[in-house]
Design an enzyme around this catalytic site. Structure first.
Site, PDB file in Angstrom:
ATOM      1  N   HIS A 190      -9.675  -2.937   7.037  1.00  0.00           N
ATOM      2  CA  HIS A 190      -9.258  -1.689   6.424  1.00  0.00           C
ATOM      3  C   HIS A 190      -9.441  -1.760   4.912  1.00  0.00           C
ATOM      4  O   HIS A 190      -9.726  -2.810   4.351  1.00  0.00           O
ATOM      5  CB  HIS A 190      -7.815  -1.371   6.805  1.00  0.00           C
ATOM      6  CG  HIS A 190      -7.532   0.084   6.945  1.00  0.00           C
ATOM      7  ND1 HIS A 190      -6.428   0.682   6.392  1.00  0.00           N
ATOM      8  CD2 HIS A 190      -8.220   1.077   7.578  1.00  0.00           C
ATOM      9  CE1 HIS A 190      -6.429   1.974   6.687  1.00  0.00           C
ATOM     10  NE2 HIS A 190      -7.514   2.243   7.399  1.00  0.00           N
ATOM     11  N   ASP A 206      -1.574  -0.166  -4.685  1.00  0.00           N
ATOM     12  CA  ASP A 206      -2.842   0.466  -5.044  1.00  0.00           C
ATOM     13  C   ASP A 206      -2.630   1.908  -5.489  1.00  0.00           C
ATOM     14  O   ASP A 206      -3.414   2.454  -6.253  1.00  0.00           O
ATOM     15  CB  ASP A 206      -3.826   0.405  -3.872  1.00  0.00           C
ATOM     16  CG  ASP A 206      -3.200   0.829  -2.553  1.00  0.00           C
ATOM     17  OD1 ASP A 206      -1.982   1.116  -2.509  1.00  0.00           O
ATOM     18  OD2 ASP A 206      -3.930   0.861  -1.540  1.00  0.00           O
ATOM     19  N   HIS A 207      -1.532   2.522  -5.024  1.00  0.00           N
ATOM     20  CA  HIS A 207      -1.177   3.906  -5.358  1.00  0.00           C
ATOM     21  C   HIS A 207       0.164   4.197  -4.708  1.00  0.00           C
ATOM     22  O   HIS A 207       0.688   3.391  -3.940  1.00  0.00           O
ATOM     23  CB  HIS A 207      -2.225   4.900  -4.831  1.00  0.00           C
ATOM     24  CG  HIS A 207      -2.492   4.735  -3.362  1.00  0.00           C
ATOM     25  ND1 HIS A 207      -1.613   5.171  -2.395  1.00  0.00           N
ATOM     26  CD2 HIS A 207      -3.520   4.143  -2.697  1.00  0.00           C
ATOM     27  CE1 HIS A 207      -2.085   4.853  -1.197  1.00  0.00           C
ATOM     28  NE2 HIS A 207      -3.241   4.233  -1.344  1.00  0.00           N
ATOM     29  N   THR A 228      -7.918  -1.809   1.897  1.00  0.00           N
ATOM     30  CA  THR A 228      -7.394  -2.725   0.882  1.00  0.00           C
ATOM     31  C   THR A 228      -7.875  -4.148   1.066  1.00  0.00           C
ATOM     32  O   THR A 228      -8.451  -4.733   0.135  1.00  0.00           O
ATOM     33  CB  THR A 228      -5.857  -2.650   0.830  1.00  0.00           C
ATOM     34  OG1 THR A 228      -5.470  -1.298   0.572  1.00  0.00           O
ATOM     35  CG2 THR A 228      -5.311  -3.544  -0.270  1.00  0.00           C
ATOM     36  N   HIS A 284       2.404   8.869   4.383  1.00  0.00           N
ATOM     37  CA  HIS A 284       1.569   9.940   4.933  1.00  0.00           C
ATOM     38  C   HIS A 284       2.344  10.769   5.955  1.00  0.00           C
ATOM     39  O   HIS A 284       2.141  11.985   6.060  1.00  0.00           O
ATOM     40  CB  HIS A 284       0.326   9.347   5.595  1.00  0.00           C
ATOM     41  CG  HIS A 284      -0.763   8.975   4.639  1.00  0.00           C
ATOM     42  ND1 HIS A 284      -1.448   9.901   3.890  1.00  0.00           N
ATOM     43  CD2 HIS A 284      -1.291   7.758   4.321  1.00  0.00           C
ATOM     44  CE1 HIS A 284      -2.355   9.290   3.141  1.00  0.00           C
ATOM     45  NE2 HIS A 284      -2.280   7.988   3.381  1.00  0.00           N
ATOM     46  N   GLU A 292      -1.141  -7.935   2.147  1.00  0.00           N
ATOM     47  CA  GLU A 292      -0.934  -6.494   2.095  1.00  0.00           C
ATOM     48  C   GLU A 292       0.138  -6.034   3.074  1.00  0.00           C
ATOM     49  O   GLU A 292       0.059  -6.322   4.275  1.00  0.00           O
ATOM     50  CB  GLU A 292      -2.217  -5.732   2.414  1.00  0.00           C
ATOM     51  CG  GLU A 292      -2.036  -4.214   2.236  1.00  0.00           C
ATOM     52  CD  GLU A 292      -3.108  -3.382   2.920  1.00  0.00           C
ATOM     53  OE1 GLU A 292      -3.241  -2.207   2.536  1.00  0.00           O
ATOM     54  OE2 GLU A 292      -3.784  -3.875   3.843  1.00  0.00           O
ATOM     55  N   ASP A 309       0.847  -1.196   0.000  1.00  0.00           N
ATOM     56  CA  ASP A 309       0.000   0.000   0.000  1.00  0.00           C
ATOM     57  C   ASP A 309       0.883   1.246   0.000  1.00  0.00           C
ATOM     58  O   ASP A 309       1.725   1.426   0.876  1.00  0.00           O
ATOM     59  CB  ASP A 309      -0.907  -0.008   1.230  1.00  0.00           C
ATOM     60  CG  ASP A 309      -2.096   0.908   1.081  1.00  0.00           C
ATOM     61  OD1 ASP A 309      -1.910   2.073   0.703  1.00  0.00           O
ATOM     62  OD2 ASP A 309      -3.228   0.456   1.344  1.00  0.00           O
ATOM     63  N   SER A 320      -7.214   4.187  -1.160  1.00  0.00           N
ATOM     64  CA  SER A 320      -6.977   2.737  -1.102  1.00  0.00           C
ATOM     65  C   SER A 320      -8.244   1.936  -1.363  1.00  0.00           C
ATOM     66  O   SER A 320      -8.168   0.808  -1.865  1.00  0.00           O
ATOM     67  CB  SER A 320      -6.391   2.355   0.259  1.00  0.00           C
ATOM     68  OG  SER A 320      -5.089   2.874   0.403  1.00  0.00           O
TER      69      SER A 320
END
Length: 389
Positions: free
Chosen positions: A156, A320-321, A158, A282, A273, A65, A105
Site C-alpha cells: 500500500h 503523512d497527513h 505508505t 475516512h 505504519e 497514517d 498517502s
C-alpha cells in the site's frame, strides 16, 4: 484459443477486483463516540538516568497514517495517557504535495521517504516520473539493515513509498516486484496475493526463498527466527482492524527490531505504519480511529524500550497527513470516553505532529515541511552528500 481468452479475462477481472478492494475502507460508516475497550500501560521514564548519543546508529520511524493532533488527543483521553506523550521533542509537519494542497498517502509517504514533494499517487518518483532514492535505499547503500512493518498491505501507498518506484499507487503487483530489487532485511504486512496470485504468473514468494528469505504468514510462525532475511505476509490483502488482528503490530515491531539489531550491519532503519488510523478517518468512525491510535501506541512502547536500552537509537512518530478533519468535542479520561466530530470523509491539509525521542531527537522541534523529516534523518545518519543522486 477461447479458453485462453476466458482465462486471460478472468485474470484481469481478478486483478481489478483485488486492486479496488484495496480502497474499500473509504466507505463512510459514521460513528462519533468511543468508549475504551482495552487500556494499556504507559511506560515510566526517568530522563535523569538516560544519556543518549548525539547521533543515532538506528532510526525507527512510526507513521500514523491520517493521524493529526485530534486523533492523538482522542487516544490520550481514552487511555488516560499515551507513550507518545513521553517523547520530549515535538514539532509540526506541513503536508502539502507538489500538485495539491491536500496530499494523499503516496505523495505524503514519498516526501517523508525521499525529501522531495511529488504529485498525488506517485510512489518513490518525482513530478517527472524519475526515480527518487529513499532513506531505506540510502541506508542499504551505507551498510545499514532495513525493515518495513505495516497494518495494511505492505504494497500500500505508505510502505511502498519507502521501497518502490511506480507512477501510480494502484500498481500493487509492480510494487510487490520492486521488493525483489532491494536487499531489505525484514518486511511484515499484508498483501500476499500481490506476491503469489499475479497476472504475470510470477511467484514472488519462491523468488524470496531463492534470495534467502524466511517467508512466514503470521508473526507467531517466526517467533524463533532471530537473524537473517525475513518476510511475513500476514494477510492476502489488508490486515484486519485492531479488534480482530490482536497484537500483530506490537509483535511485528518487536520482531523487526530484534532481527535488525542482530544483523551484521552498521545500524538499521525501520519504518512502522499504523495504517488504519486513516481508514477510521475516512469512515468518520471515532472508535476505529481511537482504537488504531492506541494499537500503534502499544507498538511504540517496544521501540522506546529498545531506544532507552540501546542509547544510540532515534524514535520518530509522525503522520503523512490528517484524515477526516477530526475534532474532539468532549470526553472523560476517567471513563475512557471520547466524543468527536468530522468535517470531511477525506484527507485535510492541516499540519500534523512530530514526536521524537532518543539520539538526535532535539532536531525535530519546530515547524517545517514534511520533506525536512527525510533531511534530518539523512544528516543524523551522517550519509555523505556524494551519496545523493
Amino acid at each position: 484459443m477461447r479458453n485462453f481468452r476466458t482465462a486471460f479475462v478472468a485474470l484481469l477481472v481478478l486483478a481489478c477486483f483485488t486492486a479496488n478492494a484495496q480502497e474499500d475502507y473509504k466507505d463512510l460508516h459514521a460513528k462519533y463516540e468511543y468508549t475504551i475497550e482495552n487500556t494499556h500501560e504507559v511506560l515510566t521514564i526517568n530522563y535523569d538516568d538516560i544519556r543518549f548519543k548525539k547521533r543515532p546508529k538506528n532510526i525507527i520511524l512510526f507513521i500514523g497514517d491520517g493521524m493529526g493532533v485530534s486523533q492523538v488527543f482522542a487516544g490520550i483521553t481514552a487511555n488516560n495517557g499515551l507513550n507518545m506523550e513521553l517523547m520530549p521533542y515535538i514539532g509540526f509537519s506541513k503536508t502539502q504535495s507538489a500538485d495539491n494542497y491536500v496530499t494523499d498517502s503516496a505523495a505524503g509517504g514519498t516526501a517523508l521517504s525521499t525529501g522531495t514533494r511529488t504529485y498525488n499517487g506517485a510512489i518513490g518518483v518525482d513530478v517527472n516520473g524519475e526515480n527518487l532514492t529513499t532513506i531505506l535505499e540510502y541506508s542499504e547503500r551505507n551498510g545499514k539493515a532495513t525493515g518495513l512493518v505495516s497494518t495494511s498491505a505492505i504494497t500500500h501507498a505508505t510502505p511502498a513509498s519507502f521501497i518502490a518506484h511506480q507512477p501510480k499507487r494502484s500498481m500493487y503487483e509492480e510494487i510487490a516486484a520492486d521488493f525483489l530489487n532491494t536487499d531489505i532485511d525484514v518486511f511484515i504486512g499484508g498483501g500476499g496475493d500481490f506476491f503469489t496470485k499475479r497476472t504475470d504468473g510470477r511467484n514472488l514468494v519462491l523468488e524470496l526463498n531463492q534470495k534467502g528469505y524466511r517467508v512466514g504468514y503470521n508473526v507467531e510462525e517466526v517467533d524463533n527466527f532471530t537473524s537473517g532475511k525475513l518476510a511475513v505476509l500476514t494477510a492476502v490483502g489488508h490486515n484486519a482492524g485492531y479488534r480482530d488482528r490482536g497484537e500483530m503490530l506490537t509483535k511485528s515491531t518487536a520482531k523487526a527490531i530484534e532481527v535488525l539489531d542482530n544483523a551484521d550491519s552498521k545500524g538499521f532503519f525501520l519504518m512502522v505504519e499504523g495504517s488504519q488510523i486513516d481508514w477510521g478517518g475516512h469512515q468518520n468512525d471515532a472508535s476505529y480511529v481511537t482504537g488504531e491510535v492506541l494499537d500503534m501506541d502499544k507498538a511504540l512502547a517496544e521501540a522506546l524500550k529498545f531506544a532507552m536500552e540501546d542509547r544510540r537509537t532515534l524514535v520518530i512518530v509522525t503522520a503523512d497527513h490528517e484524515t477526516g478533519g477530526m475534532s474532539v468535542l468532549n470526553g472523560d479520561p476517567n471513563k475512557g470516553h471520547v466524543k468527536t466530530g468530522f468535517t470531511t470523509g477525506d484527507h485535510s491539509p492541516v499540519m500534523v505532529p512530530v514526536f521524537a525521542f532518543g539520539a538526535g531527537a532535539e532536531q525535530f522541534s519546530g515547524v517545517y515541511n514534511n520533506t525536512e523529516i527525510f533531511e534530518k534523518m539523512y544528516k543524523l545518519f551522517k550519509f555523505k552528500e556524494a551519496d545523493k543522486d
